[in-house]
Design a protein around this motif. Structure first.
Motif, PDB file in Angstrom:
ATOM      1  N   ASP A 107       0.852  -1.188   0.000  1.00 20.82           N
ATOM      2  CA  ASP A 107       0.000   0.000   0.000  1.00 20.82           C
ATOM      3  C   ASP A 107       0.889   1.238   0.000  1.00 20.82           C
ATOM      4  OD1 ASP A 107      -2.092  -1.742   0.260  1.00 20.82           O
ATOM      5  OD2 ASP A 107      -2.603  -1.180   2.303  1.00 20.82           O
ATOM      6  N   VAL A 108       0.473   2.255  -0.746  1.00 18.89           N
ATOM      7  CA  VAL A 108       1.176   3.532  -0.766  1.00 18.89           C
ATOM      8  C   VAL A 108       0.129   4.628  -0.621  1.00 18.89           C
ATOM      9  CG1 VAL A 108       2.612   5.117  -2.107  1.00 18.89           C
ATOM     10  CG2 VAL A 108       3.029   2.658  -2.238  1.00 18.89           C
ATOM     11  N   ASN A 109       0.400   5.574   0.259  1.00 20.10           N
ATOM     12  CA  ASN A 109      -0.484   6.719   0.459  1.00 20.10           C
ATOM     13  C   ASN A 109       0.060   7.915  -0.294  1.00 20.10           C
ATOM     14  OD1 ASN A 109      -2.381   5.505   2.299  1.00 20.10           O
ATOM     15  ND2 ASN A 109      -0.716   5.472   3.763  1.00 20.10           N
ATOM     16  N   TRP A 110      -0.855   8.699  -0.856  1.00 27.47           N
ATOM     17  CA  TRP A 110      -0.516   9.880  -1.646  1.00 27.47           C
ATOM     18  C   TRP A 110      -1.342  11.046  -1.147  1.00 27.47           C
ATOM     19  CZ3 TRP A 110       2.911   9.108  -5.776  1.00 27.47           C
ATOM     20  CH2 TRP A 110       3.149   7.787  -6.128  1.00 27.47           C
ATOM     21  N   LYS A 111      -0.791  12.241  -1.211  1.00 26.42           N
ATOM     22  CA  LYS A 111      -1.577  13.452  -0.898  1.00 26.42           C
ATOM     23  C   LYS A 111      -1.498  14.383  -2.093  1.00 26.42           C
ATOM     24  CE  LYS A 111       1.983  16.151   1.376  1.00 26.42           C
ATOM     25  NZ  LYS A 111       2.371  16.894   2.555  1.00 26.42           N
ATOM     26  N   ALA A 112      -2.552  15.145  -2.261  1.00 23.31           N
ATOM     27  CA  ALA A 112      -2.598  16.094  -3.365  1.00 23.31           C
ATOM     28  C   ALA A 112      -1.520  17.153  -3.173  1.00 23.31           C
ATOM     29  CB  ALA A 112      -3.974  16.750  -3.444  1.00 23.31           C
ATOM     30  N   ALA A 113      -0.811  17.468  -4.253  1.00 26.70           N
ATOM     31  CA  ALA A 113       0.200  18.517  -4.194  1.00 26.70           C
ATOM     32  C   ALA A 113      -0.510  19.863  -4.170  1.00 26.70           C
ATOM     33  CB  ALA A 113       1.120  18.426  -5.405  1.00 26.70           C
ATOM     34  N   GLU A 114       0.080  20.793  -3.488  1.00 21.14           N
ATOM     35  CA  GLU A 114      -0.517  22.143  -3.413  1.00 21.14           C
ATOM     36  C   GLU A 114       0.016  23.024  -4.486  1.00 21.14           C
ATOM     37  OE1 GLU A 114      -0.143  23.679   0.518  1.00 21.14           O
ATOM     38  OE2 GLU A 114      -1.011  21.883   1.381  1.00 21.14           O
TER      39      GLU A 114
END
Length: 123
Positions: A116-123
């Motif tokens: 599993d890999v978590n990603w966050k939206a870039a600002e």
């Protein structure tokens, strides 16, 4: 199998409707800070491409792509198969999207080896 981790650096082309896949569009940062990818339409699919890789020692490079064939599930996630064109590897993939975040799960060997890999939206 260190290169398996690198496969998940990139996302790919998604054969879901553009409206379904719209929540995946954008630039995403991997939770360890070592990758930045863009997910956007490409032809009749949605593609994600490495924009930046912090540690290229494991073979990942800017421009690498992962191509996925996914369907929208009843729970809102996307699932299907993925193809790493650089390595010619195929595996199963699931993506769960929430506001400003993605979790990808890729599995090889019939689900025996998953990550599993978590990603966050870039600002």
């Amino acid at each position: 199998m260190t290169s398996f981790r690198n496969i998940l650096v990139v996302a790919g082309a998604i054969t879901a409707s553009t409206a379904d896949a719209a929540e995946l569009d954008g630039v995403w940062l991997r939770d360890d800070g070592n990758a930045r990818v863009r997910i956007a339409p490409c032809g009749d699919k949605v593609c994600a491409t490495n924009l930046w890789i912090g540690d290229a020692s494991k073979g990942e490079a800017v421009g690498d792509k992962l191509v996925m064939t996914l369907s929208r599930e009843a729970d809102g996630s996307f699932s299907g198969t993925a193809w790493d064109a650089k390595r010619d590897w195929r595996y199963s993939m699931t993506i769960r999207a929430t506001e400003g975040a993605l979790t990808t799960r890729g599995c090889l060997l019939g689900g025996l080896l998953c990550r599993d890999v978590n990603w966050k939206a870039a600002e």
